[in-house]
Design a protein around this motif. Structure first.
Motif, PDB file in Angstrom:
ATOM      1  N   ARG A 160     133.475 -91.464  -0.627  1.00  0.00           N
ATOM      2  CA  ARG A 160     133.259 -90.299   0.237  1.00  0.00           C
ATOM      3  C   ARG A 160     132.749 -90.738   1.613  1.00  0.00           C
ATOM      4  N   PRO A 161     133.130 -89.999   2.659  1.00  0.00           N
ATOM      5  CA  PRO A 161     132.584 -90.327   3.989  1.00  0.00           C
ATOM      6  C   PRO A 161     131.050 -90.330   4.000  1.00  0.00           C
ATOM      7  N   ASP A 162     130.413 -89.399   3.261  1.00  0.00           N
ATOM      8  CA  ASP A 162     128.947 -89.343   3.282  1.00  0.00           C
ATOM      9  C   ASP A 162     128.306 -90.623   2.779  1.00  0.00           C
ATOM     10  N   THR A 163     129.015 -91.349   1.921  1.00  0.00           N
ATOM     11  CA  THR A 163     128.453 -92.584   1.375  1.00  0.00           C
ATOM     12  C   THR A 163     128.375 -93.676   2.457  1.00  0.00           C
ATOM     13  N   GLU A 164     129.109 -93.479   3.554  1.00  0.00           N
ATOM     14  CA  GLU A 164     128.975 -94.425   4.673  1.00  0.00           C
ATOM     15  C   GLU A 164     127.553 -94.387   5.240  1.00  0.00           C
ATOM     16  N   ARG A 165     126.846 -93.272   5.035  1.00  0.00           N
ATOM     17  CA  ARG A 165     125.437 -93.200   5.463  1.00  0.00           C
ATOM     18  C   ARG A 165     124.597 -94.252   4.742  1.00  0.00           C
ATOM     19  N   LEU A 166     124.885 -94.430   3.449  1.00  0.00           N
ATOM     20  CA  LEU A 166     124.136 -95.420   2.668  1.00  0.00           C
ATOM     21  C   LEU A 166     124.376 -96.817   3.249  1.00  0.00           C
ATOM     22  N   VAL A 167     125.608 -97.081   3.658  1.00  0.00           N
ATOM     23  CA  VAL A 167     125.933 -98.375   4.284  1.00  0.00           C
ATOM     24  C   VAL A 167     125.132 -98.529   5.582  1.00  0.00           C
ATOM     25  N   GLU A 168     125.113 -97.463   6.388  1.00  0.00           N
ATOM     26  CA  GLU A 168     124.377 -97.528   7.663  1.00  0.00           C
ATOM     27  C   GLU A 168     122.896 -97.781   7.432  1.00  0.00           C
ATOM     28  N   VAL A 169     122.326 -97.071   6.451  1.00  0.00           N
ATOM     29  CA  VAL A 169     120.887 -97.228   6.186  1.00  0.00           C
ATOM     30  C   VAL A 169     120.617 -98.654   5.709  1.00  0.00           C
ATOM     31  N   ALA A 170     121.492 -99.195   4.862  1.00  0.00           N
ATOM     32  CA  ALA A 170     121.311-100.571   4.383  1.00  0.00           C
ATOM     33  C   ALA A 170     121.363-101.543   5.564  1.00  0.00           C
ATOM     34  N   LEU A 171     122.346-101.392   6.436  1.00  0.00           N
ATOM     35  CA  LEU A 171     122.474-102.311   7.582  1.00  0.00           C
ATOM     36  C   LEU A 171     121.241-102.209   8.492  1.00  0.00           C
ATOM     37  N   ASP A 172     120.706-100.991   8.627  1.00  0.00           N
ATOM     38  CA  ASP A 172     119.506-100.793   9.467  1.00  0.00           C
ATOM     39  C   ASP A 172     118.275-101.479   8.891  1.00  0.00           C
ATOM     40  N   HIS A 173     118.249-101.728   7.604  1.00  0.00           N
ATOM     41  CA  HIS A 173     117.057-102.298   6.969  1.00  0.00           C
ATOM     42  C   HIS A 173     117.189-103.778   6.641  1.00  0.00           C
ATOM     43  N   LEU A 174     118.250-104.386   7.113  1.00  0.00           N
ATOM     44  CA  LEU A 174     118.414-105.825   6.867  1.00  0.00           C
ATOM     45  C   LEU A 174     117.556-106.607   7.850  1.00  0.00           C
ATOM     46  N   THR A 175     116.755-107.522   7.347  1.00  0.00           N
ATOM     47  CA  THR A 175     115.988-108.383   8.251  1.00  0.00           C
ATOM     48  C   THR A 175     116.911-109.530   8.667  1.00  0.00           C
ATOM     49  N   PRO A 176     116.590-110.228   9.776  1.00  0.00           N
ATOM     50  CA  PRO A 176     117.506-111.273  10.256  1.00  0.00           C
ATOM     51  C   PRO A 176     117.759-112.372   9.226  1.00  0.00           C
ATOM     52  N   ASN A 177     116.772-112.659   8.357  1.00  0.00           N
ATOM     53  CA  ASN A 177     117.034-113.734   7.375  1.00  0.00           C
ATOM     54  C   ASN A 177     117.362-113.221   5.975  1.00  0.00           C
ATOM     55  N   ALA A 178     117.770-111.967   5.876  1.00  0.00           N
ATOM     56  CA  ALA A 178     118.159-111.426   4.565  1.00  0.00           C
ATOM     57  C   ALA A 178     119.356-112.209   4.017  1.00  0.00           C
ATOM     58  N   GLN A 179     119.376-112.375   2.687  1.00  0.00           N
ATOM     59  CA  GLN A 179     120.441-113.187   2.093  1.00  0.00           C
ATOM     60  C   GLN A 179     121.272-112.467   1.058  1.00  0.00           C
ATOM     61  N   SER A 180     120.650-111.505   0.355  1.00  0.00           N
ATOM     62  CA  SER A 180     121.389-110.990  -0.798  1.00  0.00           C
ATOM     63  C   SER A 180     121.225-109.492  -0.991  1.00  0.00           C
ATOM     64  N   ILE A 181     122.327-108.892  -1.382  1.00  0.00           N
ATOM     65  CA  ILE A 181     122.365-107.441  -1.604  1.00  0.00           C
ATOM     66  C   ILE A 181     123.031-107.185  -2.945  1.00  0.00           C
ATOM     67  N   LEU A 182     122.503-106.208  -3.657  1.00  0.00           N
ATOM     68  CA  LEU A 182     123.084-105.823  -4.945  1.00  0.00           C
ATOM     69  C   LEU A 182     123.540-104.367  -4.849  1.00  0.00           C
ATOM     70  N   ASP A 183     124.773-104.095  -5.300  1.00  0.00           N
ATOM     71  CA  ASP A 183     125.311-102.722  -5.321  1.00  0.00           C
ATOM     72  C   ASP A 183     125.595-102.359  -6.775  1.00  0.00           C
ATOM     73  N   LEU A 184     124.866-101.382  -7.298  1.00  0.00           N
ATOM     74  CA  LEU A 184     125.011-101.015  -8.719  1.00  0.00           C
ATOM     75  C   LEU A 184     125.931 -99.814  -8.881  1.00  0.00           C
ATOM     76  N   GLY A 185     126.896 -99.919  -9.796  1.00  0.00           N
ATOM     77  CA  GLY A 185     127.869 -98.844 -10.009  1.00  0.00           C
ATOM     78  C   GLY A 185     128.854 -98.846  -8.852  1.00  0.00           C
ATOM     79  N   THR A 186     129.396-100.015  -8.567  1.00  0.00           N
ATOM     80  CA  THR A 186     130.154-100.230  -7.321  1.00  0.00           C
ATOM     81  C   THR A 186     131.504 -99.510  -7.289  1.00  0.00           C
TER      82      THR A 186
END
Ligand code: GLN
Length: 284
Positions: A96-122
């Protein structure tokens, strides 16, 4: 009978309107482009072009499916998410287009040295792939309970040439080792109450209930992920989940009860509560 593109579109838009489609023009255009294997601009450039008998037969078969309410994404077999073309199938939710918000929020909270992300129920891999495509140095893992979804997501990674993502089969955290810790855990789990009348309307009628419906008024999977997420987050890591527009307040309360801090809810593009997040800080 020979029909021009324009005449065929006009006729099918009328049938779609009669069947109550809320997007008749787009539906007709997407189906015809799919059959002709042409971009949308082609329909406008060549309205007088005659559609061949074979194309007409193929188009009518797809239109029939749409007239019974089947989602366009299942009929054409793909949906675009975050500008990535993704294959979809009835084993997974349609992104859904609304789920792109979750992507935006995740990108906004990444620190410069972040290494790993987990997506559950992908599911199709939509969220994992969108994040991985933006951040090629991150390692992204997507998990789904359904084998078919895992295969679909792997195929979507291939089509989009995204290499920093891995998909595993299992229930929520099951395929993740406790020694693996993540900077961010994201999820768009099932969150609809089984009695919600919305389940008998539109596209969701054709989508898998396992991807939509959860126990405890829709909260059970959200709570499961919140409980176990604490063991898989790095110190200072974030858990963020999509949820129903009326679940924000209750969910913030659950996050706080589970010891997360800086808990907040973000809205979708229509201004509805859609993503709640909290930070896991050890010894706070
Ligand atoms: N937002 C979707 C809908 O209401 C549901 C997505 C989900 O359950 N994760 O149709």
């Amino acid at each position: 009978m020979s029909l021009s593109i324009e005449a065929l579109l006009k006729r099918s838009i009328q049938s779609l309107i009669l069947e109550g489609s809320d997007s008749p023009q787009v539906d007709a255009a997407v189906l015809l482009c799919h059959v002709l294997d042409k971009p949308r601009s082609y329909l406008l450039t060549w309205p007088e072009k005659i559609v061949s008998d074979e194309e007409l037969g193929n188009f009518n078969a797809l239109l029939e499916r749409r007239l019974t309410g089947e989602p366009i994404a299942y009929i054409v077999g793909y949906r675009e998410f975050w500008s990535l073309p993704l294959k979809v199938s009835p084993t997974t939710l349609i992104p859904r287009p609304d789920t792109e918000r979750l992507v935006e929020v995740a990108l906004d909270h990444l620190t410069p040295n972040a290494q790993s992300i987990l997506d559950l129920g992908t599911g199709t891999g939509a969220i994992a792939l969108a994040i991985a495509s933006e951040m090629p140095t991150l390692n992204v893992i997507g998990v789904d309970y359904q084998d078919d979804a895992v295969e679909l997501a792997k195929g979507n990674a291939k089509i989009n040439h995204i290499n920093n993502v891995e998909f595993r089969q299992g229930s929520w955290f099951e395929p993740i080792s406790l020694s693996d810790k993540f900077d961010i855990i994201v999820s768009n789990p099932p969150y609809i109450d089984g009695n919600d009348p919305h389940l008998s309307e539109g596209d969701v009628r054709f989508e898998p209930q396992t991807a939509l419906v959860a126990e405890q008024n829709g909260f059970s999977d959200l709570i499961h992920i919140m409980q176990h997420g604490r063991e898989y987050l790095l110190n200072g890591g974030w858990l963020m989940m999509e949820h129903g527009f009326e679940q924000g307040e209750q969910l913030r309360h659950f996050f706080e009860e589970h010891g997360y801090i800086n808990v907040k809810t973000e809205q979708d593009y229509a201004g509805n509560d859609r993503v709640t997040l909290g930070q896991w800080v050890v010894d706070n």
